[in-house]
Design a protein around this motif. Structure first.
Motif: not given
Length: 426
Positions: A25-38
């Motif tokens: 879940v941390v990796d998923a959150a990091l990847e979505l954040s890195a792609r500009g999502h809040a």
């Protein structure tokens, strides 16, 4: 085409500690954040001394709520309490969205599906459920009374899982188990997709940095132990289902073998590291049992335990290890084999479950029967340094081709956009 607009994504996870589910879940959150999502993470427990570093200073927020409700009642009803705690999180998320007058586009839920109907009732968000493994299969029914207690929870799990807008599982093994377990959902054509976990692959520069500085993060006596001979590394939570005693017993068998002079068997040792939570009785019991086993087998000077280690420790342990011994049977997927291979270390794992999808037998490691003799035989082959290094290079290439976090993030972003934009998966 998938619209490239940024999305608002919330994660609901019961306990943001150290483990494979937490890493995902941390990796998923990091990847979505890195792609500009809040991205916002919500959890009922977050111990800043025992968590992944990205949850402390990463690009997404972490909010603790529902923690006032107990984890158990007299060491019982743990599952029911987890349901209540996560439902409290869901209510908090819904209340926050109403107060801000801004709904999340997608809410990512894992482990506790009971929150899904609550989220649908209180929000307009799409809900993605990531099933690590059916929870009802993880419970031991030791008595009729316990079976009666679990029956409604098991039914809630199946019904609520079927309420998700999108279902994902972590492996083909879990997918097959899902189909066998949730037959009512399958009859309704409610089927999950497979999204394998992934890892951040350290660069060659990162590996060289660790090689130069790993001793700085270890006490002198532990550094001396790690340099004293071929080290086999076990990384897992201190739980009985992880089978940590198998690694200890295999070392005992290995040290009794007579082998040729090209193998460094006589000086082999084992480091047992992993998630350890003093609050959990099972963690305390397993560590105590392992220490007794080590003493009984006369391995006190050949085994070291490192409960709840840091990221620097993890890097140093992978660097000093000749190979990683991964002992769970029928593991749902297993993130540790990927982490080991990303660090150019071969993996010895049980020939079942998720590792069969990540470890290439004879190329990036060995898949063995879950008994000490078979595991010791694989360990003996890797006491030849050149063989271990050759497999380690192949293992790193395998992860770079198939299990990078970037590829995982790209697939996940596509899925959440499809959910919001009403598109079907291509």
């Amino acid at each position: 085409m998938v619209r490239e607009r940024p999305l608002a994504v919330a994660f609901i996870h019961p306990d943001l500690g150290l483990g494979g589910a937490e890493r995902l879940v941390v990796d998923a959150a990091l990847e979505l954040s890195a792609r500009g999502h809040a991205v916002d993470m919500f959890t009922a427990h977050h111990d800043r001394r025992r968590c992944f570093e990205e949850t402390l200073d990463g690009p997404f927020s972490v909010t603790v709520c529902g923690s006032w409700f107990p984890r158990s009642v007299c060491s019982r009803f743990t599952a029911l309490c987890a349901y209540v705690r996560c439902i409290l999180i869901a209510i908090y998320v819904a209340w926050g969205a109403w107060r801000r007058r801004r709904q999340y586009d997608v809410i990512f839920v894992d482990q506790v599906s009971a929150v899904i109907p609550v989220l649908h009732l209180l929000t307009r968000s799409k809900v993605l459920f990531y099933c690590h493994f059916p929870d009802l299969l993880l419970v031991q029914r030791r008595s009729r009374l316990r079976s009666l207690y679990r029956a409604p929870l098991n039914r809630i799990e199946e019904v609520s899982t079927g309420c998700a807008d999108r279902l994902l599982v972590n492996s083909n093994f879990t997918n097959e188990t899902f189909v066998r377990t949730f037959r009512r959902l399958v009859k309704r054509d409610v089927l999950p997709g497979v999204l394998h976990p992934a890892v951040r692959v350290p660069s060659q520069t990162d590996l060289e940095r660790v090689a130069e500085r790993w001793r700085e993060h270890f006490p002198a006596d532990l550094a001396h132990f790690l340099e004293g001979g071929p080290v086999f590394l076990s990384v897992n939570r201190f739980e009985r289902k992880k089978g940590l005693d198998l690694a200890v017993r295999a070392l005992g068998v290995l040290l009794t073998q007579q082998v040729d002079a090209h193998r460094e068997v006589a000086s082999c040792r084992l480091a047992v590291a992993g998630g350890y939570d003093e609050r959990l009785q099972e963690n305390r019991e397993v560590l105590a049992e392992l220490k007794v086993l080590v003493a009984t087998l006369g391995l006190t000077d050949r085994v070291r335990f490192l409960p709840s280690f840091s990221e620097h420790h993890r890097e140093g342990l992978f660097h000093t290890a000749r190979a990683v011994v991964y002992t769970p049977q029928n593991e749902h997927f297993g993130i540790v084999p990927l982490e080991a291979m990303a660090a150019a270390r071969p993996v010895i794992a049980c020939n079942s479950g998720g590792p069969r999808e990540s470890v290439l037998h004879g190329a990036t490691g060995f898949l063995c029967r879950p008994d000490p003799v078979a595991v010791a035989a694989a360990m003996a082959q890797l006491t030849v340094k050149a063989a271990a290094e050759r497999m380690g290079r192949a293992a790193r290439s395998h992860v770079l081709r198939n299990f990078t976090r970037g590829a995982f993030g790209q697939r996940l972003e596509k899925i959440v956009h499809e959910m919001v934009d009403g598109m079907s998966e291509i």
